[in-house]
Enzyme design. Structure first.
Site, mmCIF file in Angstrom:
data_model
loop_
_atom_site.group_PDB
_atom_site.id
_atom_site.type_symbol
_atom_site.label_atom_id
_atom_site.label_comp_id
_atom_site.label_asym_id
_atom_site.label_seq_id
_atom_site.Cartn_x
_atom_site.Cartn_y
_atom_site.Cartn_z
ATOM 1 N N TRP A 188 0.849 -1.194 0.000
ATOM 2 C CA TRP A 188 0.000 0.000 0.000
ATOM 3 C C TRP A 188 0.889 1.250 0.000
ATOM 4 O O TRP A 188 1.874 1.322 0.742
ATOM 5 C CB TRP A 188 -0.886 -0.038 1.251
ATOM 6 C CG TRP A 188 -1.736 1.164 1.456
ATOM 7 C CD1 TRP A 188 -2.502 1.804 0.533
ATOM 8 C CD2 TRP A 188 -1.913 1.866 2.689
ATOM 9 N NE1 TRP A 188 -3.149 2.873 1.119
ATOM 10 C CE2 TRP A 188 -2.808 2.930 2.438
ATOM 11 C CE3 TRP A 188 -1.414 1.706 3.983
ATOM 12 C CZ2 TRP A 188 -3.208 3.823 3.428
ATOM 13 C CZ3 TRP A 188 -1.810 2.589 4.964
ATOM 14 C CH2 TRP A 188 -2.693 3.635 4.685
ATOM 15 N N ASP A 196 -1.697 -6.317 9.064
ATOM 16 C CA ASP A 196 -2.563 -5.195 8.709
ATOM 17 C C ASP A 196 -3.917 -5.752 8.282
ATOM 18 O O ASP A 196 -4.037 -6.415 7.257
ATOM 19 C CB ASP A 196 -1.918 -4.397 7.557
ATOM 20 C CG ASP A 196 -2.706 -3.127 7.238
ATOM 21 O OD1 ASP A 196 -3.806 -2.936 7.808
ATOM 22 O OD2 ASP A 196 -2.225 -2.326 6.407
ATOM 23 N N ALA A 232 -7.227 -4.460 7.261
ATOM 24 C CA ALA A 232 -8.034 -3.304 6.856
ATOM 25 C C ALA A 232 -9.307 -3.726 6.121
ATOM 26 O O ALA A 232 -10.166 -2.889 5.862
ATOM 27 C CB ALA A 232 -7.211 -2.380 5.955
ATOM 28 N N LYS A 250 -13.585 0.262 6.073
ATOM 29 C CA LYS A 250 -14.274 -0.319 4.915
ATOM 30 C C LYS A 250 -15.427 -1.212 5.344
ATOM 31 O O LYS A 250 -16.541 -1.069 4.848
ATOM 32 C CB LYS A 250 -13.310 -1.130 4.047
ATOM 33 C CG LYS A 250 -11.868 -0.695 4.100
ATOM 34 C CD LYS A 250 -11.567 0.494 3.224
ATOM 35 C CE LYS A 250 -10.150 0.963 3.504
ATOM 36 N NZ LYS A 250 -9.625 1.916 2.597
HETATM 37 C C1 LMR Z 1 -6.626 3.091 -0.183
HETATM 38 O O1 LMR Z 1 -5.692 2.295 -0.206
HETATM 39 O O2 LMR Z 1 -7.032 3.673 -1.184
HETATM 40 C C2 LMR Z 1 -7.329 3.353 1.123
HETATM 41 O O3 LMR Z 1 -6.763 2.579 2.126
HETATM 42 C C3 LMR Z 1 -7.421 4.780 1.465
HETATM 43 C C4 LMR Z 1 -6.115 5.392 1.846
HETATM 44 O O4 LMR Z 1 -6.043 5.992 2.919
HETATM 45 O O5 LMR Z 1 -5.159 5.307 1.087
#
Ligand code: LMR
Length: 398
Positions: free
Chosen positions: A129, A210, A212, A245
């Protein structure tokens, strides 16, 4: 003061939302930030969450401070949701703090690690990410990458990953996405989780998990089977939980950091450090979203209603994956798009180079972050042909 500061480049993900909003083209499509969207492109508040919010507010007698660790009922219930039966067994060894969303949890966890082991290295997946490295790395800890994704198969490069982890020194941390890997959509299967657990145990490595997207891949149980396997096997783990989410609570910033320690005495010490770290950074987490999530999880009727809504969101995302894969395959029968359906959660990587991603944005008005990640929830029945046409035009050019 501040005259020496330059204007920074936009955030790789949030900057896409801002650029999308500035685009006046009526056919524009946002496949950027990871939020669930319905057929109309809206991100609804689930009805069960709305109802819980109303009930929670009606029963709220005061808005006095809660404390750095946040809402104890939320902390207990959210960890139980993640760890299931393991939560009871590990209760005495677990230190939990409510955090400012999953991001707050990730950062707070890194601060705790730094307090205890300033030389520890955190290994993140390649790719990961876009905010992982900035968020966790700003703690001052060293970050490195382990192989994760194989663009050729669009799956996990498992042999390379395992081999890499098998050579790391004891005491280092491995940041793993529990499900719905962001940005690739390629998850570990259960046999792979088991092999990862074995290597972490053998090498004395600490998993930093993580979480999420619990419930966004298949369902609330299947998505965390790997996590629970690690919790059963390993003496120590960190778990960063986001309610953005699955509860649809994005802007409320509800999350938690759970640390499972080797014994109860260490867990009690970790609790004091969690609270002090929070106090020094932001004092206390916001209450509202966590109080809603606690209410939903503590009320069987609301919980069932929420789970049904969550299941409908997942079914829609899977249907959109199949829809887009089908429309792309119809345009380019010589190419394989089945990977779109194999991936889990909202994301898949298109595999386009930066010029292709810029062309999609500037010529086709289709928006995504610079790594070429798409949010399949941004596709709809109404825009799927337009998206498929645009993608094929740009793919064909390369
Ligand atoms: C994403 O990956 O788009 C989401 O987790 C929002 C973010 O904060 O980046």
């Amino acid at each position: 003061m501040f005259g020496n500061l330059d204007i920074l480049a936009p955030d790789p993900i949030l900057g896409v939302t801002a650029a999308f909003r500035r685009d006046s083209n009526p056919g524009k499509v946002d496949l950027g930030v990871g939020v669930y969207r319905d057929e109309l492109g809206n991100t609804p508040v689930p009805a069960a969450i709305r109802e819980a919010e109303r009930e929670m507010l009606a029963g709220q007698a005061s808005k006095t401070y809660v404390g750095p660790a946040g809402n104890p009922e939320f902390n207990e219930r959210i960890v139980a949701l993640a760890l299931g039966p393991q939560a009871v067994r590990l209760r005495e060894r677990t230190a939990v703090i409510q955090t400012v969303g999953g991001c707050g949890a990730l950062r707070l966890g890194a601060e705790l690690v730094r307090a205890s082991a300033p030389d520890a290295v955190i290994h993140v997946s390649d790719p990961t990410w876009a905010n992982h490295e900035p968020l966790v790395g700003t703690s001052g800890l060293a970050l490195r990458r382990y192989p994760y994704y194989d663009p050729a198969t669009r799956g996990v490069a498992f042999e390379r990953m395992l081999d890499h982890l098998g050579r790391l020194p004891a005491g280092e941390l491995v940041l793993l996405h529990v499900c719905c890997h962001n940005p690739t959509g390629a998850d570990l299967d259960l046999a792979q989780w088991s092999a990862v657990g074995e290597v972490l145990e053998r090498r004395g490595l600490v998993p930093y998990l993580d979480l999420a997207y619990q419930g966004f891949g298949d369902d609330l149980e299947t998505d965390v089977a790997g996590l629970r396997m690690l919790a059963e096997r390993l003496p120590t783990l960190l778990l960063a939980i986001s309610c953005s989410k699955n509860f649809g609570l994005y802007r409320e910033r509800a999350g938690a950091l759970a640390v499972v320690a080797e014994n109860a005495a260490t867990a009690r010490a970790v609790e004091t450090h969690q609270a002090r770290t929070a106090r020094r950074m932001y004092s206390m987490p916001p209450d509202h979203g966590a109080a809603i999530a606690a209410h939903v999880l503590g009320d069987e009727r609301l919980r069932q209603a929420w789970q049904r809504e969550l299941a409908a969101m997942v079914a829609r995302m899977k249907a959109l994956r199949a829809l887009l894969a089908g429309r792309l395959a119809a345009r380019r029968p010589d190419r394989d798009f089945s990977w779109l359906e194999r991936h889990r959660g909202m994301f898949s990587l298109l595999g386009l180079d930066p010029a292709g991603i810029t062309a999609l944005r500037e010529e086709e008005h289709v928006y995504m972050p610079p790594d070429g990640r798409i949010n399949v929830a941004g596709v709809s029945e109404a825009n799927v042909d337009r998206v498929a046409d645009s993608l094929v035009r740009v793919i064909d050019r390369r």
